[in-house]
Design an enzyme around this catalytic site. Structure first.
Site, PDB file in Angstrom:
ATOM      1  N   LYS A   1       2.263   4.550   1.297  1.00  0.00           N
ATOM      2  CA  LYS A   1       2.332   5.130   2.646  1.00  0.00           C
ATOM      3  C   LYS A   1       2.143   6.636   2.508  1.00  0.00           C
ATOM      4  CE  LYS A   1       5.078   5.057   6.910  1.00  0.00           C
ATOM      5  NZ  LYS A   1       4.838   6.388   7.397  1.00  0.00           N
TER       6      LYS A   1
ATOM      7  N   LYS B   1       7.260  -1.179   6.782  1.00  0.00           N
ATOM      8  CA  LYS B   1       7.324  -0.013   5.902  1.00  0.00           C
ATOM      9  C   LYS B   1       8.633   0.051   5.140  1.00  0.00           C
ATOM     10  CE  LYS B   1       8.416   2.721   9.911  1.00  0.00           C
ATOM     11  NZ  LYS B   1       8.069   3.813  10.797  1.00  0.00           N
TER      12      LYS B   1
ATOM     13  N   GLU C   1      -5.663   7.383   6.508  1.00  0.00           N
ATOM     14  CA  GLU C   1      -4.753   8.522   6.610  1.00  0.00           C
ATOM     15  C   GLU C   1      -5.443   9.731   5.989  1.00  0.00           C
ATOM     16  OE1 GLU C   1      -1.859   7.950   8.130  1.00  0.00           O
ATOM     17  OE2 GLU C   1      -0.431   9.479   7.478  1.00  0.00           O
TER      18      GLU C   1
ATOM     19  N   PHE D   1      -7.532   2.473   5.024  1.00  0.00           N
ATOM     20  CA  PHE D   1      -6.755   1.245   4.862  1.00  0.00           C
ATOM     21  C   PHE D   1      -7.175   0.102   5.775  1.00  0.00           C
ATOM     22  CE2 PHE D   1      -3.975   4.217   7.311  1.00  0.00           C
ATOM     23  CZ  PHE D   1      -3.964   3.554   8.520  1.00  0.00           C
TER      24      PHE D   1
ATOM     25  N   ARG E   1      -2.871   9.989  10.788  1.00  0.00           N
ATOM     26  CA  ARG E   1      -3.676   8.783  10.951  1.00  0.00           C
ATOM     27  C   ARG E   1      -4.936   9.092  11.739  1.00  0.00           C
ATOM     28  NH1 ARG E   1      -1.276   3.212  12.447  1.00  0.00           N
ATOM     29  NH2 ARG E   1      -3.088   1.855  12.602  1.00  0.00           N
TER      30      ARG E   1
ATOM     31  N   GLU F   1       0.849  -1.202   0.000  1.00  0.00           N
ATOM     32  CA  GLU F   1       0.000   0.000   0.000  1.00  0.00           C
ATOM     33  C   GLU F   1       0.872   1.234   0.000  1.00  0.00           C
ATOM     34  OE1 GLU F   1      -3.008   0.291   2.965  1.00  0.00           O
ATOM     35  OE2 GLU F   1      -3.536  -1.833   2.862  1.00  0.00           O
TER      36      GLU F   1
END
Ligand code: ATP
Length: 583
Positions: free
Chosen positions: A252, A423, A302, A342, A257, A250
């Site tokens: 970032k 990440k 996000e 997400f 958030r 995905e």
């Protein structure tokens, strides 16, 4: 229950820096506490009256507290102020003044936990025209009936300076021991805590329904779930391997958030620190109301600033415009945001956190009607390394920070930074691959152009294992003039006289702070250092790890708590992977 019993334990805890001793004191206190009061006792020892997410906070101005002290003890305000300057702590001032009035205290009924909590609640809630007087009156009344030690902690609590440094994890340990006799059971209690972010409610459930009640503890809309976080690795290759060869990649996004709780038409937004930020994003609430098609839901995404004309993604800093009390509606028009969802943790009575990632993602698709203001994150499911790398480049080009690769069968690990999300961020030219988040624990006076401000800050990372902060760097570069000007004011609320008990430092700073403010720094590389305490002795005897040529990147991470800073474990990993690259 007498408030003095709680205060005795606070005194014990204040006198120690050892976690085990703190735990013992707490166990003793919990055992003495009636079940119906355990939540209040827990909030009070943390200097609160409610869990943070409720948003009712103490923290009255020192000026106001001074007036209350003067009223309670019949002493002139200027005298209180003089004592404050001499002692540096209003709590101690109240204690000394109360000690001179022992006679009066003996005559009044002892303070109870109930009364203290109730009065503090009234103080926090008082609002409107005459609220200042009301607060002073309430506080003075409480102080007049308090013993000297009680007065000390009451004043510290109302001014937001309790600072006993009791970590949530220490309370969980103590609860497990006090109510089940075994520390082993902490894992069940911790799960309940991760589900509700409310230590008081968890403790009360434990006290009234035992371990069974805790095992049955359920998600409730309106109580934030502690967020799942990502690990980091330096290359796409390593990440794919770690995730078993295939992953959901995905983008970032570089925003804030948000955990969204929806109940019918009501929408509540929680930040990454689990604070209620609903007021900052009225537009997001409206979008969720219209576009999320179920009655109850807890979803995460996000929130990203976008260009009002082009819709391009803008950097995180642009969200600053929303951090205001007034004129939010206007700011929402001028500085629009888009929501990239997400995850979904709960829909209409069903807890989805233990479902696999792909199942959750499908459910999320089903309940969201997408448009330009709300949609799912860009996602690519693949096992092909070159595809991952191309997707990464796309993400960077679009203004994202990189990718988060997620395990296809991964559950939602509330409150954990696990290996189910990893990440991959953009690397910089320097050998230190990415910036780190550090906590400001001390400062050094500036000279020359910087006189009157600080010349450098002492920065630390989080040692999760020991629940302390270890120093990693003295940061003096990267600050703009306005940053420098603001530093003393920004940091003054956290100033303390000695090094904080949870900070391990071999360096003597000029000024010490309670670990609170988190900033992002980057450096050229990580090196071994005899003076910094991070990972001391872990790589080489007699040395810790430090950042070489550190500089502030310009990002204050106001969205992070000190425990969210980069951890010692991560630093050790970074140090090792840096070595691999040199070889
Ligand atoms: P960083 O310091 O790198 O911004 P962090 O420490 O805030 O990260 P991490 O656990 O490292 O948090 O990364 C997860 C964060 O990335 C989330 O908290 C969220 O804010 C953000 N994020 C952006 N896009 C996604 C996504 N697609 N899935 C999950 N989190 C995402």
């Amino acid at each position: 229950m007498r408030y003095s019993e709680l205060v005795e334990v606070c005194e014990e805890i204040e006198a120690t820096t050892k976690r085990l001793e703190m735990t013992d004191s707490l166990v003793k206190l919990f055992k003495k506490t009636p079940a119906e009061l355990i939540d209040k006792v827990i909030y009070l020892i943390q200097g609160k009256i409610y869990p943070d997410f409720v948003g009712i906070k103490l923290g009255i101005a020192e000026k106001l507290a001074i007036k209350a002290i003067s009223q309670a003890y019949g002493v002139d305000k200027n005298e209180v102020l003089r004592d404050f300057k001499r002692l540096g702590d209003l709590g101690t001032v109240a204690k000394e003044l109360a000690a001179k009035r022992t006679q009066a205290v003996l005559a009044s009924a002892p303070l109870t936990v109930e009364r203290v909590h109730e009065t503090l609640d009234e103080i926090a809630r008082a609002s409107g025209a005459r609220s200042q007087e009301a607060k002073i009156g309430l506080l003075a009344g409480l102080l007049a009936d308090a013993t000297p030690k009680e007065a000390k902690f009451i004043v510290r609590t109302v001014t937001g300076k309790m600072r006993l440094g009791i970590a949530d994890m220490t309370i969980l340990d103590a609860l497990a021991i006090a109510y089940t006799g075994e520390k082993e059971n902490r894992k069940h209690i911790e799960r309940a805590y991760n589900t509700s972010s409310d230590l008081g409610d968890v403790a009360k459930t434990l006290a009234t329904s035992g371990l069974e009640g805790i095992k049955n503890y359920k998600i409730r809309v309106g109580r934030p779930i502690r967020m799942m976080l990502a690990q980091r690795l330096a290359s796409a290759d390593e990440i794919l391997n770690k995730l078993g060869g295939e992953a959901a990649c995905e983008w970032k996004y570089d925003g804030e958030r948000i955990q969204i709780h929806k109940k019918g038409k009501e929408v509540i937004l929680f930040s990454r620190r689990l604070e209620n930020i609903t007021e900052q994003y009225p537009d997001v609430c409206a979008t969720v109301r219209e576009h999320v098609q179920c009655n109850e839901a807890i979803i995460e995404g996000e929130c990203v600033a976008v260009h009002p004309d082009t819709g391009e993604l803008l950097p995180f800093q642009e969200l600053m415009h929303r951090r205001r009390k007034y004129g939010v509606e206007d700011a929402a028009k001028k500085f629009p945001v888009s929501l990239f969802l997400f995850d979904v943790l709960y829909i209409d009575g069903e807890d989805l956190t233990q479902q696999e990632y792909i199942v959750r993602r499908k459910k999320l698709e089903e309940i969201v009607r997408c448009d330009e203001r709300i949609r799912l994150t860009e996602m690519l499911r693949t096992s092909d390394l070159s595809e991952v790398e191309r997707f990464f480049e796309h993400a960077i080009e679009a203004g994202c920070e990189g990718l988060i690769l997620k395990a296809l069968n991964g559950v939602y690990q509330a409150g954990a930074r696990g290996w189910l999300w990893i990440k991959l961020k953009r690397s910089y030219q320097s050998k230190m691959v990415e910036p780190i988040d550090v906590v400001v624990v001390g400062a050094f006076h500036g000279r020359g152009r910087r006189s009157g401000s600080y010349g450098a800050l002492l920065a630390a990372v989080y040692d999760k294992e020991n629940d302390v902060f270890t120093t990693i760097s003295k940061v003096g570069s990267g600050f703009k003039d306005e940053d420098l000007e603001n530093l003393p004011k920004m940091l003054s609320p956290y100033e303390i006289e000695h090094v904080h008990p949870r900070v391990k430092s071999e360096i003597e700073a000029d000024v010490w702070f309670t670990p609170s403010v988190v900033m992002e720094i980057i450096g050229d590389e990580l090196t071994l250092s005899p003076v910094h305490t991070t990972a001391f002795g872990k790589i080489r005897e007699g040395a810790g790890i430090a950042v070489r040529f550190p500089r502030f990147t310009g990002r204050w991470r106001f969205d992070k708590s000190p425990e969210d800073a980069t951890t010692v474990e991560e630093i050790v990993e970074m140090y090792k992977s840096q070595l691999k690259k040199v070889e």
